[in-house]
Motif scaffolding. Sequence first.
Motif, mmCIF file in Angstrom:
data_model
loop_
_atom_site.group_PDB
_atom_site.id
_atom_site.type_symbol
_atom_site.label_atom_id
_atom_site.label_comp_id
_atom_site.label_asym_id
_atom_site.label_seq_id
_atom_site.Cartn_x
_atom_site.Cartn_y
_atom_site.Cartn_z
ATOM 1 N N ARG A 1 -24.964 13.034 -9.602
ATOM 2 C CA ARG A 1 -24.681 12.600 -8.230
ATOM 3 C C ARG A 1 -23.254 12.022 -7.928
ATOM 4 O O ARG A 1 -22.402 12.450 -6.911
ATOM 5 C CB ARG A 1 -25.796 11.338 -8.008
ATOM 6 C CG ARG A 1 -27.109 11.867 -8.166
ATOM 7 C CD ARG A 1 -28.055 10.926 -7.647
ATOM 8 N NE ARG A 1 -28.104 11.170 -6.076
ATOM 9 C CZ ARG A 1 -29.071 10.407 -5.267
ATOM 10 N NH1 ARG A 1 -29.358 9.352 -5.743
ATOM 11 N NH2 ARG A 1 -28.946 10.743 -4.133
ATOM 12 N N SER B 1 -21.110 15.284 -8.035
ATOM 13 C CA SER B 1 -21.149 15.982 -6.586
ATOM 14 C C SER B 1 -20.569 15.360 -5.523
ATOM 15 O O SER B 1 -19.875 15.980 -4.852
ATOM 16 C CB SER B 1 -22.696 16.106 -6.383
ATOM 17 O OG SER B 1 -23.094 16.610 -5.015
ATOM 18 N N ILE C 1 -32.937 15.073 -7.715
ATOM 19 C CA ILE C 1 -31.507 15.228 -7.964
ATOM 20 C C ILE C 1 -31.130 16.743 -8.141
ATOM 21 O O ILE C 1 -30.074 16.918 -7.458
ATOM 22 C CB ILE C 1 -30.986 14.318 -9.171
ATOM 23 C CG1 ILE C 1 -31.211 12.748 -8.636
ATOM 24 C CG2 ILE C 1 -29.574 14.555 -9.245
ATOM 25 C CD1 ILE C 1 -31.061 11.858 -9.887
ATOM 26 N N LEU D 1 -30.959 18.247 -4.831
ATOM 27 C CA LEU D 1 -29.694 17.879 -4.081
ATOM 28 C C LEU D 1 -28.589 18.935 -4.720
ATOM 29 O O LEU D 1 -27.785 19.399 -3.975
ATOM 30 C CB LEU D 1 -29.317 16.568 -4.225
ATOM 31 C CG LEU D 1 -30.376 15.484 -3.279
ATOM 32 C CD1 LEU D 1 -30.280 14.248 -3.635
ATOM 33 C CD2 LEU D 1 -30.077 15.852 -1.816
ATOM 34 N N ALA E 1 -28.672 22.545 -3.888
ATOM 35 C CA ALA E 1 -28.544 22.719 -2.668
ATOM 36 C C ALA E 1 -26.909 22.731 -2.251
ATOM 37 O O ALA E 1 -26.371 23.806 -1.665
ATOM 38 C CB ALA E 1 -29.198 21.599 -1.560
ATOM 39 N N ALA E 2 -26.305 21.762 -2.796
ATOM 40 C CA ALA E 2 -24.727 21.603 -2.665
ATOM 41 C C ALA E 2 -24.095 22.702 -3.430
ATOM 42 O O ALA E 2 -22.946 23.108 -3.000
ATOM 43 C CB ALA E 2 -24.473 20.290 -3.284
ATOM 44 N N ALA F 1 -32.911 25.152 -5.409
ATOM 45 C CA ALA F 1 -32.973 23.841 -4.437
ATOM 46 C C ALA F 1 -34.422 23.848 -4.159
ATOM 47 O O ALA F 1 -35.137 22.626 -4.254
ATOM 48 C CB ALA F 1 -32.045 23.837 -3.639
ATOM 49 N N ARG G 1 -37.210 20.800 -5.191
ATOM 50 C CA ARG G 1 -37.701 20.151 -4.173
ATOM 51 C C ARG G 1 -39.090 20.063 -4.105
ATOM 52 O O ARG G 1 -40.049 18.997 -4.045
ATOM 53 C CB ARG G 1 -37.024 20.654 -2.714
ATOM 54 C CG ARG G 1 -37.565 19.492 -1.471
ATOM 55 C CD ARG G 1 -37.008 20.130 -0.298
ATOM 56 N NE ARG G 1 -35.800 20.281 -0.338
ATOM 57 C CZ ARG G 1 -34.797 21.444 -0.306
ATOM 58 N NH1 ARG G 1 -35.743 22.554 -0.416
ATOM 59 N NH2 ARG G 1 -33.749 21.416 -0.407
ATOM 60 N N ASP H 1 -30.745 9.847 1.256
ATOM 61 C CA ASP H 1 -30.965 11.216 0.614
ATOM 62 C C ASP H 1 -32.067 11.396 -0.016
ATOM 63 O O ASP H 1 -32.646 12.670 -0.112
ATOM 64 C CB ASP H 1 -29.657 11.452 -0.156
ATOM 65 C CG ASP H 1 -29.514 10.313 -1.230
ATOM 66 O OD1 ASP H 1 -30.408 9.345 -1.491
ATOM 67 O OD2 ASP H 1 -28.442 10.478 -2.184
ATOM 68 N N LEU H 2 -32.530 10.723 -1.222
ATOM 69 C CA LEU H 2 -33.678 10.964 -1.826
ATOM 70 C C LEU H 2 -34.901 11.395 -1.028
ATOM 71 O O LEU H 2 -35.951 12.067 -1.118
ATOM 72 C CB LEU H 2 -34.005 10.186 -2.960
ATOM 73 C CG LEU H 2 -33.195 10.010 -4.333
ATOM 74 C CD1 LEU H 2 -33.265 9.283 -5.349
ATOM 75 C CD2 LEU H 2 -32.769 11.677 -4.582
ATOM 76 N N ASP I 1 -35.351 12.175 1.947
ATOM 77 C CA ASP I 1 -35.181 13.495 2.707
ATOM 78 C C ASP I 1 -35.628 14.580 1.795
ATOM 79 O O ASP I 1 -36.507 15.546 2.160
ATOM 80 C CB ASP I 1 -33.736 13.940 3.248
ATOM 81 C CG ASP I 1 -33.333 12.838 4.385
ATOM 82 O OD1 ASP I 1 -34.456 12.159 4.854
ATOM 83 O OD2 ASP I 1 -32.199 12.736 4.717
ATOM 84 N N VAL I 2 -35.515 14.435 0.579
ATOM 85 C CA VAL I 2 -35.841 15.610 -0.521
ATOM 86 C C VAL I 2 -37.522 15.220 -0.759
ATOM 87 O O VAL I 2 -38.344 16.393 -0.719
ATOM 88 C CB VAL I 2 -35.222 15.364 -1.809
ATOM 89 C CG1 VAL I 2 -35.728 16.099 -2.765
ATOM 90 C CG2 VAL I 2 -33.689 15.720 -1.756
#
Length: 202
Positions: free
Chosen positions: A118, A121, A157, A160, A163-164, A171, A175, A195-196, A198-199
């Motif tokens: 994280r 990223s 994680i 995320l 996806a990035a 991803a 997820r 952020d987590l 939303d995942v």
Amino acid sequence: TSLGDPRAAIPLLEEAITLRRETGDVRGYAISLARRGEAYSTIGDHAAALADLEAAAGIFEAAGDPFSHGTALLHAAIAERRAGRPEDALKRLARAESLLDVEGGNVNRPELCGERARSLSALGRGAEALACAAAAVAAARALGLATSRRMMFAQAILALAAAAAGDRARADAARAAARELARAAGETAEAFPDDLRDVLFP
């Protein structure tokens, strides 16, 4: 273990801190401080989180307890990253790892790898972040944690990071795995930062 609703946990932890201070339970006092720091970090009060976690880390260090010291520094690294200081987070992670690497292996490796992912990223180092996130999942699996809450975090994680990095298939798979673990454990959204959340929660 889960804090549940961190806002609700804080007054309970404050009671525990007062009780343990009054009874001279130094280790229990430090544990409660660290837990309150984790709760503050989750709700976004980063200054309060770091104050508690640094105080707890100091007590554990003085007591000669490298595992608890390293764990407190790991959570301080999380607070640093959430406060927008990923480079400082990586420095704390390096120190935490040096304390937590013991004979027989590092049981905190999923969390260390995940948090490093994280922070990397956040610094725009996407390929490194993705590799660390994948290592977090592998470490959780190696520890026999395939259906655990810790695997849920590792998969979230990874989602995320993938996806990035533009790896949509990876991803989506991560997820889905994280959401299934959250559903099976009966997790609730208020226990997680945005952020987590939303995942993990559609």
